[in-house]
Write a protein that holds these residues in place. Structure first.
Motif, PDB file in Angstrom:
ATOM      1  N   VAL A 190      20.030  34.901  10.145  1.00  0.00           N
ATOM      2  CA  VAL A 190      20.377  34.936   8.718  1.00  0.00           C
ATOM      3  C   VAL A 190      21.822  35.393   8.535  1.00  0.00           C
ATOM      4  O   VAL A 190      22.574  34.824   7.737  1.00  0.00           O
ATOM      5  CB  VAL A 190      19.408  35.861   7.959  1.00  0.00           C
ATOM      6  N   LEU A 191      22.229  36.407   9.279  1.00  0.00           N
ATOM      7  CA  LEU A 191      23.615  36.893   9.160  1.00  0.00           C
ATOM      8  C   LEU A 191      24.607  35.822   9.600  1.00  0.00           C
ATOM      9  O   LEU A 191      25.653  35.620   8.965  1.00  0.00           O
ATOM     10  CB  LEU A 191      23.789  38.155  10.001  1.00  0.00           C
ATOM     11  N   HIS A 192      24.303  35.120  10.670  1.00  0.00           N
ATOM     12  CA  HIS A 192      25.167  34.033  11.134  1.00  0.00           C
ATOM     13  C   HIS A 192      25.288  32.962  10.070  1.00  0.00           C
ATOM     14  O   HIS A 192      26.381  32.446   9.789  1.00  0.00           O
ATOM     15  CB  HIS A 192      24.598  33.448  12.433  1.00  0.00           C
ATOM     16  N   HIS A 193      24.162  32.608   9.446  1.00  0.00           N
ATOM     17  CA  HIS A 193      24.153  31.569   8.409  1.00  0.00           C
ATOM     18  C   HIS A 193      25.042  31.974   7.235  1.00  0.00           C
ATOM     19  O   HIS A 193      25.706  31.123   6.623  1.00  0.00           O
ATOM     20  CB  HIS A 193      22.720  31.351   7.938  1.00  0.00           C
ATOM     21  N   ALA A 194      25.088  33.268   6.923  1.00  0.00           N
ATOM     22  CA  ALA A 194      25.892  33.735   5.797  1.00  0.00           C
ATOM     23  C   ALA A 194      27.381  33.757   6.119  1.00  0.00           C
ATOM     24  O   ALA A 194      28.211  33.376   5.293  1.00  0.00           O
ATOM     25  CB  ALA A 194      25.427  35.137   5.380  1.00  0.00           C
ATOM     26  N   ILE A 195      27.726  34.187   7.332  1.00  0.00           N
ATOM     27  CA  ILE A 195      29.135  34.445   7.653  1.00  0.00           C
ATOM     28  C   ILE A 195      29.861  33.221   8.198  1.00  0.00           C
ATOM     29  O   ILE A 195      31.060  33.039   7.946  1.00  0.00           O
ATOM     30  CB  ILE A 195      29.232  35.612   8.654  1.00  0.00           C
ATOM     31  N   ALA A 196      29.169  32.356   8.937  1.00  0.00           N
ATOM     32  CA  ALA A 196      29.835  31.251   9.636  1.00  0.00           C
ATOM     33  C   ALA A 196      30.742  30.406   8.741  1.00  0.00           C
ATOM     34  O   ALA A 196      31.859  30.055   9.142  1.00  0.00           O
ATOM     35  CB  ALA A 196      28.800  30.371  10.337  1.00  0.00           C
ATOM     36  N   PRO A 197      30.330  30.046   7.507  1.00  0.00           N
ATOM     37  CA  PRO A 197      31.218  29.214   6.679  1.00  0.00           C
ATOM     38  C   PRO A 197      32.549  29.889   6.348  1.00  0.00           C
ATOM     39  O   PRO A 197      33.523  29.203   6.040  1.00  0.00           O
ATOM     40  CB  PRO A 197      30.389  28.977   5.405  1.00  0.00           C
ATOM     41  N   ALA A 198      32.602  31.221   6.402  1.00  0.00           N
ATOM     42  CA  ALA A 198      33.833  31.928   6.048  1.00  0.00           C
ATOM     43  C   ALA A 198      34.847  31.943   7.181  1.00  0.00           C
ATOM     44  O   ALA A 198      36.007  32.335   6.965  1.00  0.00           O
ATOM     45  CB  ALA A 198      33.506  33.362   5.635  1.00  0.00           C
ATOM     46  N   LEU A 199      34.454  31.520   8.378  1.00  0.00           N
ATOM     47  CA  LEU A 199      35.383  31.554   9.509  1.00  0.00           C
ATOM     48  C   LEU A 199      36.608  30.681   9.277  1.00  0.00           C
ATOM     49  O   LEU A 199      37.695  30.974   9.795  1.00  0.00           O
ATOM     50  CB  LEU A 199      34.666  31.122  10.792  1.00  0.00           C
ATOM     51  N   GLU A 214      34.412  40.064  20.804  1.00  0.00           N
ATOM     52  CA  GLU A 214      33.052  40.421  20.389  1.00  0.00           C
ATOM     53  C   GLU A 214      32.480  39.373  19.438  1.00  0.00           C
ATOM     54  O   GLU A 214      31.320  38.967  19.553  1.00  0.00           O
ATOM     55  CB  GLU A 214      33.062  41.795  19.703  1.00  0.00           C
ATOM     56  N   LEU A 215      33.306  38.918  18.498  1.00  0.00           N
ATOM     57  CA  LEU A 215      32.826  37.929  17.526  1.00  0.00           C
ATOM     58  C   LEU A 215      32.446  36.613  18.188  1.00  0.00           C
ATOM     59  O   LEU A 215      31.540  35.909  17.720  1.00  0.00           O
ATOM     60  CB  LEU A 215      33.899  37.683  16.462  1.00  0.00           C
ATOM     61  N   SER A 216      33.127  36.262  19.276  1.00  0.00           N
ATOM     62  CA  SER A 216      32.858  34.986  19.940  1.00  0.00           C
ATOM     63  C   SER A 216      31.457  34.928  20.531  1.00  0.00           C
ATOM     64  O   SER A 216      30.934  33.853  20.809  1.00  0.00           O
ATOM     65  CB  SER A 216      33.899  34.716  21.027  1.00  0.00           C
ATOM     66  N   GLN A 217      30.828  36.093  20.724  1.00  0.00           N
ATOM     67  CA  GLN A 217      29.446  36.090  21.203  1.00  0.00           C
ATOM     68  C   GLN A 217      28.500  35.509  20.157  1.00  0.00           C
ATOM     69  O   GLN A 217      27.510  34.863  20.488  1.00  0.00           O
ATOM     70  CB  GLN A 217      28.999  37.513  21.535  1.00  0.00           C
ATOM     71  N   LEU A 218      28.804  35.778  18.893  1.00  0.00           N
ATOM     72  CA  LEU A 218      27.972  35.280  17.796  1.00  0.00           C
ATOM     73  C   LEU A 218      28.477  33.960  17.247  1.00  0.00           C
ATOM     74  O   LEU A 218      27.697  33.144  16.755  1.00  0.00           O
ATOM     75  CB  LEU A 218      27.936  36.331  16.679  1.00  0.00           C
ATOM     76  N   PHE A 219      29.795  33.720  17.359  1.00  0.00           N
ATOM     77  CA  PHE A 219      30.408  32.497  16.831  1.00  0.00           C
ATOM     78  C   PHE A 219      31.161  31.789  17.961  1.00  0.00           C
ATOM     79  O   PHE A 219      32.376  31.985  18.134  1.00  0.00           O
ATOM     80  CB  PHE A 219      31.359  32.832  15.681  1.00  0.00           C
ATOM     81  N   PRO A 220      30.485  30.984  18.753  1.00  0.00           N
ATOM     82  CA  PRO A 220      31.117  30.323  19.905  1.00  0.00           C
ATOM     83  C   PRO A 220      32.281  29.413  19.532  1.00  0.00           C
ATOM     84  O   PRO A 220      33.092  29.071  20.396  1.00  0.00           O
ATOM     85  CB  PRO A 220      29.962  29.512  20.514  1.00  0.00           C
ATOM     86  N   ALA A 221      32.379  29.026  18.264  1.00  0.00           N
ATOM     87  CA  ALA A 221      33.465  28.135  17.849  1.00  0.00           C
ATOM     88  C   ALA A 221      34.813  28.840  17.836  1.00  0.00           C
ATOM     89  O   ALA A 221      35.859  28.178  17.781  1.00  0.00           O
ATOM     90  CB  ALA A 221      33.173  27.567  16.462  1.00  0.00           C
ATOM     91  N   LEU A 222      34.826  30.168  17.880  1.00  0.00           N
ATOM     92  CA  LEU A 222      36.101  30.893  17.911  1.00  0.00           C
ATOM     93  C   LEU A 222      36.832  30.620  19.223  1.00  0.00           C
ATOM     94  O   LEU A 222      36.201  30.289  20.233  1.00  0.00           O
ATOM     95  CB  LEU A 222      35.855  32.391  17.758  1.00  0.00           C
ATOM     96  N   PRO A 223      38.163  30.734  19.225  1.00  0.00           N
ATOM     97  CA  PRO A 223      38.928  30.443  20.444  1.00  0.00           C
ATOM     98  C   PRO A 223      38.440  31.264  21.633  1.00  0.00           C
ATOM     99  O   PRO A 223      38.140  32.463  21.515  1.00  0.00           O
ATOM    100  CB  PRO A 223      40.359  30.836  20.043  1.00  0.00           C
TER     101      PRO A 223
END
Length: 371
Positions: A190-199, A214-223
């Motif tokens: 749920v947290l990923h669904h909320a935050i991902a569009p703001a990246l 640390e963020l790249s663990q949850l958001f693999p799209a980050l560099p």
């Protein structure tokens, strides 16, 4: 990694983050009750006479008949597998008419009478919520997080949607998501669904490299980076807090919070209680379900203020009915619906005369049973 570690819920059972296998249905709207599984059905598949074929085109009609029969059987399977309910009696009757070749042309209903007028839910103004809206806005302006509580059908989703519009108008960054029974099995889903569009709006240059790691663990799209992650929940949650601060004034609006996964609830508790106050949380929860949930939701509730949504009164029902030009007896409709907005709206939408359709009553009772 830390996301895998977070996958251990309170009962210790291993859960894995995995993709959803495509199926013949999709999840729609968390709303105020359980989501509904809607099969992907061809439009008007059970009404072959509306497909525009010429009268004498028997081959096409046979093809439409076979397609309608196959669609009905697919529908029965989906309803049984996903919801455990049979199709409506009208649908079954239509199926038998197609089988027997006795399907008559749909009669022209003629001009709609006033009491037959269909009013779409979007046409209904939100009524009876001025005091609750003012209370919510005041709490958020003071920097507090808020839990919006109400029974099933009390209009929490609409209430939160109206708040989102006001927050965006103030210039806040609004992050939205909703808990669902399926998403409850996905750690931080749920947290990923909320935050991902703001990246897309995040300036990574404002963040230290260790935070991005640390963020790249949850958001693999980050560099990608070669630096190792700390591998702890605290480091990940602190990185989320720093990211949210970099985004600006953030309001996270989470509907059906009681269906959120344990890790999301834990992370939200961390963020709400963080010294930097990176977010203000506004979350909706159904009171009946909240009382049965884990200590994680209880911990989060203790960090928030509460706004409760009450049933509508006769005055609010009168305003609502006038707003959609339906002549009803507000007192009678209040007695029949107990002031529950879902029932009030469906009664007005379906009949315009104040009677609650039996199908709506059954739907609402089934939602209560699930709770």
């Amino acid at each position: 990694d830390v996301v895998g570690h977070i996958a251990q819920p309170e009962n210790g059972r291993q859960q894995q983050l995995h993709g959803t296998r495509p199926g013949p249905y999709h999840q729609v709207g968390a709303g105020d009750g359980v989501g509904e599984a809607r099969p992907h059905l061809p439009p008007d598949a059970l009404h072959p006479q509306e497909q525009g074929h010429a009268e004498g085109d028997g081959e096409d009609r046979q093809s439409d008949r076979a397609a309608a029969i196959a669609t009905y059987r697919q529908l029965v399977a989906v309803l049984d597998d996903e919801l455990g309910v049979p199709p409506l009696d009208q649908t079954t009757a239509l199926y038998h008419s197609i089988l027997e070749g006795a399907l008559a042309a749909t009669p022209d209903p003629g001009p709609a009478r006033r009491h037959d007028r269909q009013v779409e839910p979007a046409d209904f103004p939100m009524v009876g919520r001025d005091a609750a809206s003012a209370q919510l806005d005041r709490h958020v302006a003071e920097g507090r997080s808020v839990l919006v509580l109400g029974g099933a059908g009390m209009g929490k989703t609409r209430f939160l949607g109206e708040f989102c519009e006001r927050a965006r108008a103030r210039g806040d960054v609004v992050l939205t998501a909703a808990g669902t029974p399926g998403r409850a099995e996905i750690p931080l889903g749920v947290l990923h669904h909320a935050i991902a569009p703001a990246l897309d709006d995040l300036d990574l240059d404002l963040l230290p490299e260790r935070v991005v790691v640390e963020l790249s663990q949850l958001f693999p799209a980050l560099p990608a980076t070669s630096a190792p992650a700390a591998g702890s929940k605290t480091a990940l949650y602190d990185a989320l807090a720093r990211m949210l601060v970099a985004l600006g004034t953030c309001v996270a609006v989470i509907d059906d919070l009681e269906w959120a996964d344990h890790a999301t609830l834990e992370a939200l508790s961390f963020l709400v209680d963080h010294h930097a106050r990176p977010i203000r949380l506004v979350a909706g929860a159904t009171a009946e379900r909240r009382s049965r949930e884990s200590s994680s939701l209880g911990d989060l509730a203790r960090l928030t203020s509460t706004v409760e949504l009450d049933p509508l009164g006769a005055d609010a029902i009168a305003v609502l009915s006038r707003g959609v030009d339906c002549a009803v007896d507000p007192e009678r409709l209040l007695r029949e619906t107990r002031g529950i907005p879902l029932l009030v709206v469906e009664a007005l939408r379906s009949t315009g005369e104040g009677g609650v359709p039996e199908s709506v009553r059954r739907l609402f009772e089934s939602r209560i049973d699930v709770l």
